[in-house]
Design an enzyme around this catalytic site. Structure first.
Site, PDB file in Angstrom:
ATOM      1  N   TYR A 142      62.465  -7.013  42.788  1.00 53.22           N
ATOM      2  CA  TYR A 142      63.017  -5.784  42.217  1.00 53.22           C
ATOM      3  C   TYR A 142      64.295  -5.351  42.931  1.00 53.22           C
ATOM      4  CZ  TYR A 142      59.049  -4.474  39.223  1.00 53.22           C
ATOM      5  OH  TYR A 142      58.098  -4.408  38.232  1.00 53.22           O
ATOM      6  N   LYS A 190      51.565 -16.150  46.883  1.00 52.26           N
ATOM      7  CA  LYS A 190      51.736 -17.463  46.258  1.00 52.26           C
ATOM      8  C   LYS A 190      52.309 -18.366  47.352  1.00 52.26           C
ATOM      9  CE  LYS A 190      51.745 -20.179  42.599  1.00 52.26           C
ATOM     10  NZ  LYS A 190      50.524 -20.610  41.888  1.00 52.26           N
ATOM     11  N   ASP A 222      47.684 -16.355  41.038  1.00 51.72           N
ATOM     12  CA  ASP A 222      47.140 -16.834  39.757  1.00 51.72           C
ATOM     13  C   ASP A 222      45.610 -16.764  39.769  1.00 51.72           C
ATOM     14  OD1 ASP A 222      47.269 -18.812  41.719  1.00 51.72           O
ATOM     15  OD2 ASP A 222      47.819 -20.437  40.361  1.00 51.72           O
ATOM     16  N   ASP A 246      52.810  -5.228  40.153  1.00 51.72           N
ATOM     17  CA  ASP A 246      53.117  -4.645  38.843  1.00 51.72           C
ATOM     18  C   ASP A 246      52.247  -5.296  37.776  1.00 51.72           C
ATOM     19  OD1 ASP A 246      54.613  -3.153  36.881  1.00 51.72           O
ATOM     20  OD2 ASP A 246      55.656  -5.024  36.407  1.00 51.72           O
ATOM     21  N   ASP A 250      48.562  -3.721  35.730  1.00 55.27           N
ATOM     22  CA  ASP A 250      48.421  -3.554  34.275  1.00 55.27           C
ATOM     23  C   ASP A 250      47.177  -4.308  33.810  1.00 55.27           C
ATOM     24  OD1 ASP A 250      50.806  -2.056  33.860  1.00 55.27           O
ATOM     25  OD2 ASP A 250      51.171  -3.116  31.974  1.00 55.27           O
TER      26      ASP A 250
HETATM   27  C1  IPM Z   1      55.536   0.570  36.829  1.00 54.54           C
HETATM   28  C2  IPM Z   1      56.567   0.309  35.759  1.00 54.54           C
HETATM   29  C3  IPM Z   1      57.928   0.132  36.419  1.00 54.54           C
HETATM   30  C4  IPM Z   1      57.834  -1.053  37.347  1.00 54.54           C
HETATM   31  C5  IPM Z   1      59.095  -0.039  35.440  1.00 54.54           C
HETATM   32  C6  IPM Z   1      59.181   1.096  34.451  1.00 54.54           C
HETATM   33  C7  IPM Z   1      60.397  -0.200  36.172  1.00 54.54           C
HETATM   34  O1  IPM Z   1      56.204  -0.782  34.985  1.00 54.54           O
HETATM   35  O2  IPM Z   1      55.646   1.597  37.525  1.00 54.54           O
HETATM   36  O3  IPM Z   1      54.619  -0.226  36.965  1.00 54.54           O
HETATM   37  O4  IPM Z   1      58.000  -2.200  36.916  1.00 54.54           O
HETATM   38  O5  IPM Z   1      57.621  -0.837  38.537  1.00 54.54           O
HETATM   39 MN    MN Z   2      54.300  -1.704  35.538  1.00 53.63          MN
END
Ligand code: IPM
Ligand code: MN
Length: 355
Positions: A142, A190, A222, A246, A250
């Protein structure tokens, strides 16, 4: 106690969900006799539209001068479909994380009994799952430089960079959380491929010795992606670098049954930020249908982490549990029964807290 917070609603459903979390915060402060003051700041696409910068200096000053930041969401499809856009709303979030030194993003994943049936996973696999993902937030792909395109535009590159110091502080913090929980830490990398991961592993193996009371395990990302879904109950605290974190969080959110349920706290050097892990859900903007619970639970984390007010935080959690048990929930988690609006859910929770 005096609570002085910055409120950054951002884009999409941000204003609606933050609005409810703020009302809940106000109700809790009133109940416990705290004095709450807050100021709004611009961030994201709305900040680009108004002042041309997704994280204006004024917003940064506001955050620096506050005890905590309550954050909504950012992102707008008009930028997503435009790869040539010079400034993007997400840069605002990244700039905020970097400038506030928010190197640790805490994303607790736990299940809610009334939501188990919403999980795509078998109930017996997810029931009782309770782990905390610690995502490194200010390093890796990032932020690594160089990042960009070749002159002819046909080659693009991002750079993954980590320093020993960055790894040490996040791993040590994760051990401290593990010590307060079930004393198990999974370090995800990794290291079979990436140099940065090998540094993570080397540094982690040194720090491991400082925490003999915590069981350490190393896992490739993975494999971790698979095990989170296959056997979520095996995890207690999981720590990993920025992009892996990240993606894995999710993924982990589906265990809960809805992405709309997961709160987060970003902590580090300056003011801490509390935000839901979901995005700005543009399709729902202004419709009063978005689930406010992740943001309301982020407010609970704010009481607990920024102000060390545990009772206040647990009252919010209790109110959220009660609203779900009563079926006072938005459409994403309503099961056949009536779906309530964002503000209905907020109203119900505020009433519960007042009582
Ligand atoms: C999160 C989001 C952010 C990230 C985006 C919006 C930049 O997906 O907070 O997880 O990737 O960190
Ligand atoms: Mn995210």
């Amino acid at each position: 106690m005096k609570l002085n917070i910055a409120v950054l609603p951002g884009d999409g459903i941000g204003p609606e969900i933050v609005g409810q979390a703020l009302r809940v915060t106000e109700a809790v402060c009133e109940k416990f006799g705290h004095e709450l003051t807050y100021k709004y700041g611009l961030v994201g696409a709305s900040a680009i539209d108004q002042v041309g910068n997704p994280y204006p200096d004024e917003t940064h000053e506001l955050c620096m001068g506050s005890d905590a930041v309550l954050f909504g969401a950012i992102g707008d499809p008009k930028f997503d479909n435009n790869p040539a856009a010079k400034v993007r709303p997400e840069q605002g979030l990244l700039a905020m994380r970097k400038k506030l030194g928010l190197y640790a993003n805490l994303r607790p994943v736990s299940t809610f009994p009334s939501l188990i049936h919403k999980s795509p996973l078998r109930a017996d696999l997810v029931e009782g799952a309770d782990f905390m993902c610690v995502r490194e937030l200010t390093g890796g792909l990032y932020f690594g430089r160089p990042q960009g395109r070749s002159e002819d535009g046909n080659t693009a590159y991002d750079t993954c960079v980590y320093t020993r110091e960055e790894v040490e502080r996040i791993v040590r913090l994760s051990y401290k959380f593990a010590e307060q929980r079930r004393k198990k830490l999974t370090i995800v990398d990794k290291a079979n491929v990436l140099c940065t991961s090998r540094l993570w592993r080397q540094v982690s193996q040194e720090i491991e010795k400082e925490f003999p009371n915590v069981e350490t395990e190393y896992m490739f990302v993975d494999n971790a992606a698979m095990q989170i879904i296959q056997w979520p109950k095996r995890f207690d605290v999981l720590v990993t670098e920025n992009l892996f974190g990240d993606i894995l969080t999710d993924e982990a959110s589906v265990i809960t049954g809805s992405l709309g349920m997961l709160p987060s706290a970003s902590i580090g050097i300056h003011t801490s930020v509390f935000e839901p892990i979901h995005g700005s859900y543009p399709q729902a903007t202004g419709k009063n249908i978005a689930n406010p619970l992740a943001t309301i639970l982020s407010a609970a984390m704010m009481f607990e982490y920024a102000f060390e007010l545990k009772e206040e935080g647990s009252l919010i959690r209790k109110a959220v549990d009660a609203s779900m048990a009563e079926g006072i929930v938005t459409e994403d988690i309503a099961s056949g029964s009536k779906a309530y609006s964002t503000s209905d859910v907020g109203d119900w929770i505020v009433d519960f807290i007042k009582k």
